[in-house]
Structure formats: structure tokens, C-alpha cells
Design an enzyme around this catalytic site. Structure first.
Site, PDB file in Angstrom:
ATOM      1  N   HIS A 206       6.606  22.337   8.667  1.00 36.57           N
ATOM      2  CA  HIS A 206       5.229  21.991   9.013  1.00 36.57           C
ATOM      3  C   HIS A 206       5.100  21.035  10.191  1.00 36.57           C
ATOM      4  CE1 HIS A 206       6.300  18.396   6.766  1.00 36.57           C
ATOM      5  NE2 HIS A 206       5.255  17.804   7.294  1.00 36.57           N
TER       6      HIS A 206
HETATM    7  C1  UD1 Z   1       0.742  15.071   7.267  1.00 33.58           C
HETATM    8  C2  UD1 Z   1       1.555  13.867   7.774  1.00 33.58           C
HETATM    9  C3  UD1 Z   1       3.036  14.206   7.761  1.00 33.58           C
HETATM   10  C4  UD1 Z   1       3.477  14.718   6.411  1.00 33.58           C
HETATM   11  C5  UD1 Z   1       2.586  15.882   6.010  1.00 33.58           C
HETATM   12  C6  UD1 Z   1       2.937  16.448   4.664  1.00 33.58           C
HETATM   13  C7  UD1 Z   1       0.490  12.477   9.509  1.00 33.58           C
HETATM   14  C8  UD1 Z   1       0.472  12.183  10.962  1.00 33.58           C
HETATM   15  N1  UD1 Z   1       1.202  13.563   9.160  1.00 33.58           N
HETATM   16  O1  UD1 Z   1       0.926  16.139   8.182  1.00 33.58           O
HETATM   17  O2  UD1 Z   1       3.772  13.032   8.069  1.00 33.58           O
HETATM   18  O3  UD1 Z   1       4.822  15.116   6.491  1.00 33.58           O
HETATM   19  O4  UD1 Z   1       1.229  15.426   5.983  1.00 33.58           O
HETATM   20  O5  UD1 Z   1       2.184  17.591   4.389  1.00 33.58           O
HETATM   21  O6  UD1 Z   1      -0.099  11.770   8.735  1.00 33.58           O
HETATM   22  N2  UD1 Z   1      -4.835  20.965   5.774  1.00 33.58           N
HETATM   23  C9  UD1 Z   1      -5.400  21.727   4.779  1.00 33.58           C
HETATM   24  N3  UD1 Z   1      -5.555  21.154   3.542  1.00 33.58           N
HETATM   25  C10 UD1 Z   1      -5.168  19.895   3.257  1.00 33.58           C
HETATM   26  C11 UD1 Z   1      -4.617  19.119   4.281  1.00 33.58           C
HETATM   27  C12 UD1 Z   1      -4.439  19.672   5.525  1.00 33.58           C
HETATM   28  O7  UD1 Z   1      -5.749  22.868   4.986  1.00 33.58           O
HETATM   29  O8  UD1 Z   1      -5.344  19.450   2.098  1.00 33.58           O
HETATM   30  C13 UD1 Z   1      -4.623  21.571   7.118  1.00 33.58           C
HETATM   31  C14 UD1 Z   1      -5.740  21.306   8.087  1.00 33.58           C
HETATM   32  O9  UD1 Z   1      -5.889  22.412   8.895  1.00 33.58           O
HETATM   33  C15 UD1 Z   1      -5.221  20.159   8.923  1.00 33.58           C
HETATM   34  C16 UD1 Z   1      -3.728  20.469   8.958  1.00 33.58           C
HETATM   35  O10 UD1 Z   1      -3.433  21.049   7.690  1.00 33.58           O
HETATM   36  O11 UD1 Z   1      -5.812  20.080  10.160  1.00 33.58           O
HETATM   37  C17 UD1 Z   1      -2.861  19.264   9.173  1.00 33.58           C
HETATM   38  O12 UD1 Z   1      -3.127  18.258   8.203  1.00 33.58           O
HETATM   39  P1  UD1 Z   1      -2.848  16.698   8.556  1.00 33.58           P
HETATM   40  O13 UD1 Z   1      -3.116  15.846   7.384  1.00 33.58           O
HETATM   41  O14 UD1 Z   1      -3.534  16.365   9.844  1.00 33.58           O
HETATM   42  O15 UD1 Z   1      -1.303  16.679   8.895  1.00 33.58           O
HETATM   43  P2  UD1 Z   1      -0.065  17.383   8.196  1.00 33.58           P
HETATM   44  O16 UD1 Z   1       0.493  18.371   9.154  1.00 33.58           O
HETATM   45  O17 UD1 Z   1      -0.353  17.834   6.806  1.00 33.58           O
END
Ligand code: UD1
Length: 367
Positions: A206
Site C-alpha cells: 500500500h
Molecule cells: C496510512 C498511513 C500509513 C499506514 C497505513 C496503513 C499516513 C501518512 N499513512 O496510509 O503509515 O501504513 O495508513 O493502512 O498516515 N481509504 C479508504 N478507507 C479507509 C481509509 C482510507 O478507502 O478507511 C482510502 C482512501 O482513498 C484514502 C486512501 O485509502 O485516500 C489512503 O488513506 P490514508 O489514510 O491517507 O493513507 P494510507 O495509505 O491508508
């Protein structure tokens, strides 16, 4: 002592669960409150973990959700500030290295509230990783830095942190793993998926550095497709990765096959199901931080698809190899495992299931 415990994203939950359990043993000394920033919000990325880990429902959910780094960080700060002003805690505890970790640290410190960081001092040296920025900002501000291994303490000292702020306690995530191992073992998830113990691989992917660039992601999946001819690869897909694979036209790699080989796609899994599958896997391929540590304790070979790691102890003492994301290197590393050329590791000091107890005992004695 009034404490606010903060969680935000998936890897935070298994770190905070044992701390809350340990705090519950001291009702006269500690009043605690759980705040969820809402950085992760899907049932499968968030709520499922509370059930699996026996965690209380958060008293306060900031409901921040997804957004750019600045949006997410800023919103957590604005909303968490209101919570701190209302609740007036003596201490805020943050875990890990996600945006919520850094945002709540900055907010609390600016209100003059003490902050403790659990999993402090890890450094990848890679400033292109958003988590590295979060780690640096968090640690420079925190009053109490609980570390997982001696190397993390050395990193902090090299940055000028005073000795008395650094407390080597071990790894809280391993508390959770050891508490749930027997329960996970009893599940039938693997069998139900038609998998044979020791004869499949687990994959998680991811990181923006792997999934946000089409050429890189395609190269990784070319390698995975070859490995999957030899043994099935179970892939609980992260929402970010699913989105990018569709955007880049790479979704064909995820199609299921009649012969049971190939990549077996699943939704993000709960903690127990994932642990069950991981403990019986032949190998784990990942770009996660936490899995490098969990595989080290389980003795399962881990191939990390990154150019660096903030957890070098898993390479020095555990089962981890860090090989980047080049197709040929991925294939060579998987071959090494399949041909038995990977030696088992050992479990690092204080990764013994008692870390949360040490943290809470230290807080009671020292604050
Ligand atoms: C975040 C953390 C990362 C961790 C990861 C675990 C930061 C900078 N990154 O990354 O360190 O390893 O979580 O998963 O804090 N989304 C959903 N549903 C959710 C959450 C996210 O669909 O419940 C999707 C959305 O499109 C979002 C994307 O995932 O824009 C990224 O989510 P985000 O929390 O920004 O970062 P992660 O890549 O999950």
C-alpha cells in the site's frame, strides 16, 4: 492522572489495545479516554479491529477521514485541540507514525500538555516517506519516548534527545500478537479458502512509493504473477492499492483463476484472520512496517518490497530481507525462500508480550 489515548489508522489499533488493557488494571491511578481521529473509517480498516482486539469503543471520534496530507493533518489538529481544551488531560499517548500521530502531538504540545510516543526512534532515513516526517516531528516534541529496541534509542541520542526521555520497553504490537496467537490458530480461514498450511504466500502492498507509480506497480505484479505460478498468493487489498490498480489498467492481475493458483484477492482482513493466515504462510511479501516485526516473532520469512526499513532489527535478528521493488530481485528473494536458503531468526529483546505493562508501570512511577 488523566490520559488521552489516540488512535487514527489501522496499524495504531493493535498497538493501543494492550496499553488500554494494562491501564484498566489501575483504576485508582489512571483515568483514560480513547480518541479515534477517524483517519481510517471503513468497517474493514477500522471497526473490525475493535471487535477482534476487544478494544472499547472510542469515547470520541473526530471523524476526519481521507484527504491530502495537509487537509488530514490540519483537520485532526483543529478537532483534537477542542478535545484537549475540554478534557484537560495530564498526558496524551500517541503510537506509531501515521498522520494522526504527528497531528495530535503538535496540538497537545502547543497547549502545554505532555505527550508520550510509543514506538519512538524508528528511522528509515528516507524523507520521501510521509511516515519519516511524522516520526521526526513527533519525537522532537514528545516528553517520553518509549522504544522497541536499543537501535531506536541510539537514533534518538544521535538527534540530541536527553537520555532520561528514552525508555526501552519493547514492542506493544507483539503483546497483541502473543495474546491472540492461540485464538488465531483455531480459525479455519486458510482451509476455507482452499489453502494448504505452508504452501501459500501472503502479500500486502500500500505504500505510495510502490502503488502510486504505474511502472513500479506493474513490475511488482509481473514478479508476483510468476511466483503465483508456484504457490498461491493471498492478497488482502488496501483501498488505496485497489484504486491505483484500476486507474493504471492493472486490474487483470487480480482476476481469480480456475486452477486455484494465482493471486487470491480478498478485502482487507480482520486482525485474527490475518494473523491466522500469516502464521501458516510459507512467506510474506510486504511493504508494511508492522508485518516485518510480526513475521520476525512468528519465524515466517518476510520479503520487504522497500528500499529501506525503519526496523533494521528485523533484518539483523529476524527473518526479514529488504530488497526494493525490482522484479528480478523480488523473484530471486522468493526463490531463496522456496529453495530453503533462508535461515530462521531470533526474537528481539523485550518482544515478550509484557511491553504495555512496562509502559503503564513506568508512567505510574514517574509521572
Ligand atoms: C496510512 C498511513 C500509513 C499506514 C497505513 C496503513 C499516513 C501518512 N499513512 O496510509 O503509515 O501504513 O495508513 O493502512 O498516515 N481509504 C479508504 N478507507 C479507509 C481509509 C482510507 O478507502 O478507511 C482510502 C482512501 O482513498 C484514502 C486512501 O485509502 O485516500 C489512503 O488513506 P490514508 O489514510 O491517507 O493513507 P494510507 O495509505 O491508508
Amino acid at each position: 492522572m488523566k490520559i488521552i489515548n489516540v488512535v487514527g489508522a489501522r496499524p495504531n489499533f493493535m498497538k493501543m489495545a494492550p496499553i488500554i488493557k494494562a491501564m484498566n488494571r489501575y483504576p485508582d491511578e489512571i483515568e483514560h479516554l480513547l480518541v479515534h481521529t477517524g483517519q481510517h473509517y471503513d468497517q474493514k480498516m477500522s471497526k473490525a479491529f475493535f471487535a477482534d482486539l476487544g478494544m472499547p469503543r472510542p469515547e470520541i471520534d473526530l471523524g476526519v477521514g481521507s484527504g491530502s496530507h495537509a487537509q488530514q493533518t490540519g483537520q485532526v489538529m483543529v478537532k483534537f485541540e477542542q478535545v484537549c481544551l475540554r478534557e484537560r488531560p495530564d498526558l496524551v499517548i500517541v503510537v506509531g507514525d501515521v498522520n494522526s500521530t504527528m497531528a495530535c502531538t503538535i496540538t497537545a504540545k502547543k497547549l502545554g500538555i505532555r505527550v508520550a510516543h510509543v514506538e519512538a526512534g524508528l528511522r528509515s532515513g528516507d524523507m520521501e516517506m510521509p511516515e519519516e516526517i511524522n516520526r521526526l516531528c513527533t519525537d522532537v516534541l514528545c516528553d517520553y519516548l518509549f522504544t522497541t529496541d536499543p537501535g531506536a534509542g541510539e537514533n534518538l541520542r544521535a538527534e540530541g534527545v536527553a537520555d532520561e526521555k528514552i525508555i526501552f520497553v519493547g514492542n506493544v504490537m507483539i503483546d497483541t500478537l502473543l495474546q491472540h496467537q492461540a485464538m488465531a490458530k483455531k480459525l479455519t480461514t486458510g482451509r476455507d479458502m482452499g489453502l494448504e498450511a505452508g504452501n501459500y504466500a501472503m502479500l500486502t502492498l500500500h505504500r505510495p512509493s510502490n502503488v502510486d507509480d504505474k511502472k513500479t506497480l506493474n513490475g511488482i505484479f509481473e514478479a508476483l504473477a510468476e511466483i503465483a505460478e508456484r504457490l498461491p498468493i493471498v492478497f488482502p487489498i488496501h483501498p488505496r492499492t485497489r484504486k491505483m490498480m484500476h486507474e493504471f489498467g492493472l486490474a487483470h492481475y487480480l482476476e481469480s483463476r480456475e486452477d486455484g493458483k494465482g493471486i487470491l484477492l480478498t478485502e482487507p482482513l480482520g486482525y485474527l484472520e490475518f494473523l491466522h493466515l500469516m502464521m501458516n504462510a510459507r512467506m510474506v511479501l510486504t511493504d508494511s512496517g508492522g508485518l516485518q516485526e510480526e513475521t520476525t516473532v512468528l519465524g515466517v520469512p518476510c520479503i520487504t518490497l522497500r528500499h529501506n526499513t525503519e526496523r533494521p532489527i528485523t533484518v539483523e535478528q529476524g527473518t526479514n530481507v529488504v530488497i526494493g521493488n525490482d522484479k528480478h530481485r523480488i523473484l530471486a528473494a522468493a526463490n531463496d525462500v522456496l529453495e530453503g536458503r533462508v535461515v530462521g531468526g531470533r526474537v528481539p529483546e523485550k518482544w515478550d508480550g509484557k511491553t504495555a505493562g512496562r509502559i503503564v508501570a513506568w508512567l505510574i512511577a514517574n509521572i
